[in-house]
Scaffold this motif. Structure first.
Motif, PDB file in Angstrom:
ATOM      1  N   ASP A 122      39.292  54.816  43.348  1.00  0.00           N
ATOM      2  CA  ASP A 122      38.867  55.284  41.976  1.00  0.00           C
ATOM      3  C   ASP A 122      39.804  56.476  41.180  1.00  0.00           C
ATOM      4  O   ASP A 122      39.334  56.967  40.246  1.00  0.00           O
ATOM      5  CB  ASP A 122      37.316  55.783  41.954  1.00  0.00           C
ATOM      6  N   GLY A 123      40.730  56.752  41.696  1.00  0.00           N
ATOM      7  CA  GLY A 123      41.877  57.482  40.987  1.00  0.00           C
ATOM      8  C   GLY A 123      41.641  58.917  41.183  1.00  0.00           C
ATOM      9  O   GLY A 123      41.827  59.911  40.156  1.00  0.00           O
ATOM     10  N   ARG A 124      40.671  59.526  42.190  1.00  0.00           N
ATOM     11  CA  ARG A 124      39.977  60.771  42.316  1.00  0.00           C
ATOM     12  C   ARG A 124      40.711  61.453  43.544  1.00  0.00           C
ATOM     13  O   ARG A 124      41.227  60.493  44.453  1.00  0.00           O
ATOM     14  CB  ARG A 124      38.790  60.863  42.103  1.00  0.00           C
ATOM     15  N   GLY A 125      40.603  62.721  43.619  1.00  0.00           N
ATOM     16  CA  GLY A 125      40.954  63.416  44.682  1.00  0.00           C
ATOM     17  C   GLY A 125      42.439  63.379  45.214  1.00  0.00           C
ATOM     18  O   GLY A 125      43.275  63.370  44.455  1.00  0.00           O
ATOM     19  N   LEU A 126      42.684  63.457  46.443  1.00  0.00           N
ATOM     20  CA  LEU A 126      43.802  63.700  47.002  1.00  0.00           C
ATOM     21  C   LEU A 126      44.844  62.469  46.837  1.00  0.00           C
ATOM     22  O   LEU A 126      46.267  62.982  46.532  1.00  0.00           O
ATOM     23  CB  LEU A 126      43.891  63.840  48.565  1.00  0.00           C
ATOM     24  N   PHE A 127      44.425  61.402  46.507  1.00  0.00           N
ATOM     25  CA  PHE A 127      45.337  60.256  46.179  1.00  0.00           C
ATOM     26  C   PHE A 127      45.379  59.829  44.906  1.00  0.00           C
ATOM     27  O   PHE A 127      45.786  58.613  44.262  1.00  0.00           O
ATOM     28  CB  PHE A 127      44.962  59.117  47.134  1.00  0.00           C
ATOM     29  N   LYS A 128      44.690  60.847  44.016  1.00  0.00           N
ATOM     30  CA  LYS A 128      44.560  60.283  42.423  1.00  0.00           C
ATOM     31  C   LYS A 128      45.867  59.828  41.806  1.00  0.00           C
ATOM     32  O   LYS A 128      45.664  59.007  40.919  1.00  0.00           O
ATOM     33  CB  LYS A 128      43.980  61.511  41.760  1.00  0.00           C
ATOM     34  N   ALA A 129      46.995  60.287  42.091  1.00  0.00           N
ATOM     35  CA  ALA A 129      48.182  59.696  41.684  1.00  0.00           C
ATOM     36  C   ALA A 129      48.549  58.510  41.897  1.00  0.00           C
ATOM     37  O   ALA A 129      49.325  57.444  41.315  1.00  0.00           O
ATOM     38  CB  ALA A 129      49.481  60.616  42.063  1.00  0.00           C
ATOM     39  N   ILE A 130      47.913  57.633  43.025  1.00  0.00           N
ATOM     40  CA  ILE A 130      48.406  56.465  43.476  1.00  0.00           C
ATOM     41  C   ILE A 130      47.205  55.611  43.739  1.00  0.00           C
ATOM     42  O   ILE A 130      47.269  54.272  43.874  1.00  0.00           O
ATOM     43  CB  ILE A 130      49.336  56.277  44.709  1.00  0.00           C
ATOM     44  N   SER A 131      45.898  56.309  43.503  1.00  0.00           N
ATOM     45  CA  SER A 131      44.980  55.038  43.991  1.00  0.00           C
ATOM     46  C   SER A 131      43.783  54.836  42.957  1.00  0.00           C
ATOM     47  O   SER A 131      42.785  55.194  42.897  1.00  0.00           O
ATOM     48  CB  SER A 131      44.141  56.211  45.004  1.00  0.00           C
ATOM     49  N   ALA A 132      44.418  54.177  41.964  1.00  0.00           N
ATOM     50  CA  ALA A 132      43.877  53.844  40.908  1.00  0.00           C
ATOM     51  C   ALA A 132      43.567  52.548  40.678  1.00  0.00           C
ATOM     52  O   ALA A 132      43.160  51.735  39.657  1.00  0.00           O
ATOM     53  CB  ALA A 132      44.541  54.391  39.502  1.00  0.00           C
ATOM     54  N   VAL A 133      43.414  51.531  41.646  1.00  0.00           N
ATOM     55  CA  VAL A 133      43.266  50.185  41.664  1.00  0.00           C
ATOM     56  C   VAL A 133      41.894  49.798  41.807  1.00  0.00           C
ATOM     57  O   VAL A 133      41.445  50.255  43.198  1.00  0.00           O
ATOM     58  CB  VAL A 133      44.273  49.461  42.537  1.00  0.00           C
ATOM     59  N   GLY A 134      41.133  49.413  41.032  1.00  0.00           N
ATOM     60  CA  GLY A 134      39.551  49.335  41.142  1.00  0.00           C
ATOM     61  C   GLY A 134      39.312  47.939  41.890  1.00  0.00           C
ATOM     62  O   GLY A 134      40.424  47.218  42.228  1.00  0.00           O
ATOM     63  N   GLN A 135      38.031  47.593  41.658  1.00  0.00           N
ATOM     64  CA  GLN A 135      37.492  46.524  42.399  1.00  0.00           C
ATOM     65  C   GLN A 135      38.182  45.301  41.874  1.00  0.00           C
ATOM     66  O   GLN A 135      38.519  44.386  42.780  1.00  0.00           O
ATOM     67  CB  GLN A 135      36.028  46.224  42.491  1.00  0.00           C
ATOM     68  N   ALA A 136      38.238  44.845  40.694  1.00  0.00           N
ATOM     69  CA  ALA A 136      38.879  43.759  40.231  1.00  0.00           C
ATOM     70  C   ALA A 136      40.340  43.547  40.281  1.00  0.00           C
ATOM     71  O   ALA A 136      40.820  42.597  40.688  1.00  0.00           O
ATOM     72  CB  ALA A 136      38.824  43.791  38.405  1.00  0.00           C
ATOM     73  N   GLY A 137      41.024  44.703  40.411  1.00  0.00           N
ATOM     74  CA  GLY A 137      42.640  44.466  40.987  1.00  0.00           C
ATOM     75  C   GLY A 137      42.806  44.566  42.227  1.00  0.00           C
ATOM     76  O   GLY A 137      43.598  43.775  42.838  1.00  0.00           O
ATOM     77  N   ALA A 138      41.701  45.066  43.112  1.00  0.00           N
ATOM     78  CA  ALA A 138      41.813  44.649  44.628  1.00  0.00           C
ATOM     79  C   ALA A 138      41.697  43.257  44.941  1.00  0.00           C
ATOM     80  O   ALA A 138      42.221  42.738  45.754  1.00  0.00           O
ATOM     81  CB  ALA A 138      41.047  45.706  45.139  1.00  0.00           C
ATOM     82  N   ASP A 139      40.350  42.765  44.308  1.00  0.00           N
ATOM     83  CA  ASP A 139      40.236  41.330  44.457  1.00  0.00           C
ATOM     84  C   ASP A 139      41.529  40.412  44.294  1.00  0.00           C
ATOM     85  O   ASP A 139      41.646  39.573  44.933  1.00  0.00           O
ATOM     86  CB  ASP A 139      39.018  40.976  43.523  1.00  0.00           C
ATOM     87  N   GLU A 140      41.833  40.743  43.098  1.00  0.00           N
ATOM     88  CA  GLU A 140      43.107  39.918  42.650  1.00  0.00           C
ATOM     89  C   GLU A 140      44.138  39.984  43.796  1.00  0.00           C
ATOM     90  O   GLU A 140      45.037  39.071  44.089  1.00  0.00           O
ATOM     91  CB  GLU A 140      43.535  40.449  41.192  1.00  0.00           C
ATOM     92  N   LEU A 141      44.783  41.301  44.067  1.00  0.00           N
ATOM     93  CA  LEU A 141      45.875  41.517  44.883  1.00  0.00           C
ATOM     94  C   LEU A 141      45.467  40.955  46.437  1.00  0.00           C
ATOM     95  O   LEU A 141      46.364  40.499  46.893  1.00  0.00           O
ATOM     96  CB  LEU A 141      46.098  43.096  45.133  1.00  0.00           C
TER      97      LEU A 141
END
Length: 74
Positions: A25-44
């Protein structure tokens, strides 16, 4: 896709692995790289499976981040 046998189990896995470190969800320790949500994850994930990848690594962190939900729906 090329496959190899995993250890003594004899499990056939792709030589390429798909990592899910950017799922979240783009928060916390990995906020700079962890912004792929559910729809993007499904596609990937679907594209990697369609390409023959059957070896996925799911990130595990101790903070309350929704990364597990993104990859856990497959």
């Amino acid at each position: 896709m090329e496959y190899t046998t995993l250890g003594k189990a004899g499990l056939l896995v792709s030589k390429l692995c798909f990592g899910t470190m950017t799922f979240g969800d783009g928060r916390g320790l990995f906020k700079a790289i962890s912004a792929v949500g559910q729809a993007g994850a499904d596609e990937l994930v679907n594209a990697s499976i369609d390409g023959g990848i059957n070896f996925l690594i799911r990130r595990t962190i101790t903070r309350k981040v929704k990364a597990k939900g993104c990859s856990g729906n497959h």
